[in-house]
Write a protein that holds these residues in place. Structure first.
Motif, short mmCIF file in Angstrom:
data_model
loop_
_atom_site.label_atom_id
_atom_site.label_comp_id
_atom_site.label_asym_id
_atom_site.label_seq_id
_atom_site.Cartn_x
_atom_site.Cartn_y
_atom_site.Cartn_z
N LEU A 1 -6.81 2.32 -2.15
CA LEU A 1 -6.13 2.16 -0.87
C LEU A 1 -7.15 1.87 0.22
N PHE B 1 0.80 -1.22 0.00
CA PHE B 1 0.00 0.00 0.00
C PHE B 1 0.84 1.28 0.00
N THR C 1 1.13 3.60 -4.06
CA THR C 1 -0.16 4.23 -4.34
C THR C 1 -0.56 4.23 -5.82
#
Lengths: 308, 286
Positions: free
Chosen positions: A264, A251, A254
């Protein structure tokens, strides 16, 4: 491991660790093609996937619709057989017919729609269905039903009709049916897609619990929040592994996440938004609890600073 | 077109041992052009309710009007209800059946007995509204499209009936995050362009908070609460008690307030939370 007091040279040690790591699922160069309906061509649903899953781990598989997630899941319990390459489950190749039941017994599957997975008019009969088919004796079956239903907290509902239960409860019965087969691996293919918020939480808690009990869990999902407590995330795209890593690693990427049709998790989105405002939120904040703790401690620090 | 529901009750298997009250004395009004969301746990009566709104189910008692037509009146023809109220079921792509996208979308308008040119105009218009390029998709088989595209075709088939009330039952279930947002943006776009009334059934509190004018909460067959998102999502404990939740933005704000970091208003969008926090946190940080 046997030379505890006398450490191995660094590179040897690494090699030993690699060998000691126990992959319960080994996927090697997996390709699966299907025949197009009209045009006479073969199309790949899986286009060269190599992946090992460690025994006892919790792996999330995400990716846009049509990326090959469900086909991959079905490859692991031999519902789909490789066009080329191989899938080995606990030492058994999925495409060797003699070992089909060795594979199926080890790998349980839970699907999206609980209504399609329940076959009996009474909860406990439904849970008994799998073990009965394995030819297990009735006493043992009764024990298994009790343990399986207790572990999903549905034992008191054992005499009920499944259609009178909520979505989350039905999904828990489907999970109990799988657990009664004593699987080593449970694959969840979008188990919460049709559930309300309460039902989603029930199923998520059970997946975590199974993982803690040592079962290898593979979760396919479109809900990013469900992946943040996994050991590893694998992102599929166009039948291949696009990226993989721990939730923190994944994560942080992005732009790639968005380009792959994903988004996300909420707390990460907020953290990224705050970073865009020049606030240096640590990268390892993935869930709302972490985010809340960070904000509270930052504002406390700021208050002390301004008082001083 | 407005929706008026008065004292609607629906009892399944009335008079039998398995008699179940699915809806109990539900009354509400939705003014023309409003975007409302219905939330409630599985089995709370949402689906039963929306199936009454387009005449699939008939009430045990109570009345429903769409605009100035009382659809619960026995003399009203189904086709007149269908012209006004479009219902997009869950997983509507399972109901695609024609060989081409064009033919599939034409099914509804043809059944209304419209002339060929009008059917063609509506197909083009609805494909444009759902974001499917006519040249690229009209002649393709719906079965070779992606999950999100199939769902667009199915929704276009309903929109081509030009309903003034559009009901969608969990239109994003099973879609990946990108297609999820695309479909909801598309619904809002259709709403803006055609000024139709939208009824969205959803389990996703974030979507509801971000898009609906008003939220209706169903529990045990009753309409237990309704109001603007800012109002209903204030009731965090109540929502959790009936198997629902609040949007994540609201949840974070509530958790912060509990720990002494006051967030005064009800925030509904991630962006609102980010701007609020950005003003109050020191730049730099750890």
């Amino acid at each position: 491991m046997q030379h505890e007091g006398n450490p191995l040279p660094k590179n040897r040690k690494k090699e030993t660790e690699r060998l000691a790591q126990d992959s319960i699922i080994q996927i090697h160069d997996l390709v699966y093609t299907y025949r197009h309906r009209e045009e006479e061509i073969n199309l790949p649903a899986i286009n060269g996937i190599s992946l090992d899953v460690e025994r006892g781990s919790f792996t999330a598989v995400i990716g846009r619709n049509g990326s090959g997630k469900s086909t991959l899941a079905k490859s692991i319990n031999a519902l789909v057989l490789p066009t080329s390459g191989s899938v080995i489950v606990d030492g058994f190749k999925t495409d060797e017919e003699a070992h089909l039941w060795d594979v199926r017994q080890r790998v349980g599957m839970v699907f999206q729609n609980p209504d399609n997975q329940l076959v009996s008019a009474i909860v406990e009969d439904d849970v008994a269905f799998g073990p009965e088919n394995l030819g297990i004796n009735p006493d043992e079956i009764r024990t298994r039903i009790r343990i399986a239903l207790e572990s999903v907290d549905m034992y008191e509902h054992r005499k009920m009709a499944p259609h009178l239960l909520s979505g989350g409860q039905k999904q828990r019965i489907a999970i109990a049916g799988v657990l009664a087969m004593h699987p080593d691996i449970v694959i969840f293919d979008e188990p919460t897609a049709m559930l309300d918020p309460g039902g989603r939480k029930e199923v998520l808690d059970i997946m975590k619990q199974l993982h803690e009990e040592g079962i290898t869990v593979v979760l396919i999902t479109h809900f990013m929040e469900e992946t943040i407590h996994c050991d590893r995330i694998v992102i599929l795209d166009k039948g291949r592994v696009a990226i993989e890593g721990s939730p923190v690693e994944i994560f942080a990427r992005t732009e790639e996440i968005e380009a792959l049709g994903l988004r996300l998790p909420f707390a990460v989105e907020i953290a990224a938004g705050l970073r865009a405002h020049g606030i240096h939120v640590p990268q390892d904040i993935l869930d709302t609890d972490g985010l809340v703790k960070y904000i509270v401690s930052e504002s406390d620090t700021e208050m002390k600073r301004s008082k001083a | 077109m407005s929706i008026t529901v008065e004292n609607l009750t629906h009892i399944y298997n009335k008079g039998l041992a398995y008699e179940t009250i699915a809806l109990e004395d539900v009354s509400f009004t939705v003014p023309s052009g409003e975007f409302i969301a219905i939330i409630g746990h599985t089995g709370s009566g949402k689906s039963t309710l929306i199936q009454h709104l387009n005449g699939i189910l008939k009430p045990t008692s109570g009345e429903i009007s769409i605009g100035d037509i009382k659809i619960t009146d026995k003399r009203v023809k189904m086709v007149d209800i269908r012209k006004r109220v479009g219902l997009v079921f869950q997983y509507p792509e399972y109901q695609l059946f024609e060989e081409t996208v064009y033919q599939d979308i034409s099914f509804g308008p043809k059944n209304l007995g419209l002339p060929t040119e009008e059917v063609d105009r509506r197909i083009r218009k609805s494909m444009q509204l759902v974001g499917l390029d006519f040249e690229e998709f009209a002649e393709r088989s719906p079965f070779e499209l992606s999950g999100g595209q199939k769902r667009r075709v199915a929704i276009a088939g309903v929109i081509a009936m030009e309903p003034e009330v559009l009901i969608l039952d969990e239109p994003t279930a099973g879609l990946d995050p990108k297609s999820h947002q695309d479909i909801l943006n598309m619904v809002e776009e259709v709403h803006r362009e055609t000024k139709n009334t939208i009824v969205l059934v959803s389990h996703n509190m974030n979507d509801v908070a971000e898009r609906a004018d008003r939220v209706f909460i169903m529990d045990s067959g009753k309409l237990v609460k309704s109001g603007r998102p800012q109002e209903v999502f204030r009731e965090r404990e109540f929502l959790s008690h009936i198997g629902l939740g609040v949007p994540q933005t609201t949840e974070v704000a509530a958790l912060l307030s509990e720990r002494g970091f006051q967030v005064p208003e009800i925030l509904l969008r991630a962006d609102d939370l980010i701007s609020f926090l950005a003003e109050r946190l020191p730049a730099g940080g750890v």
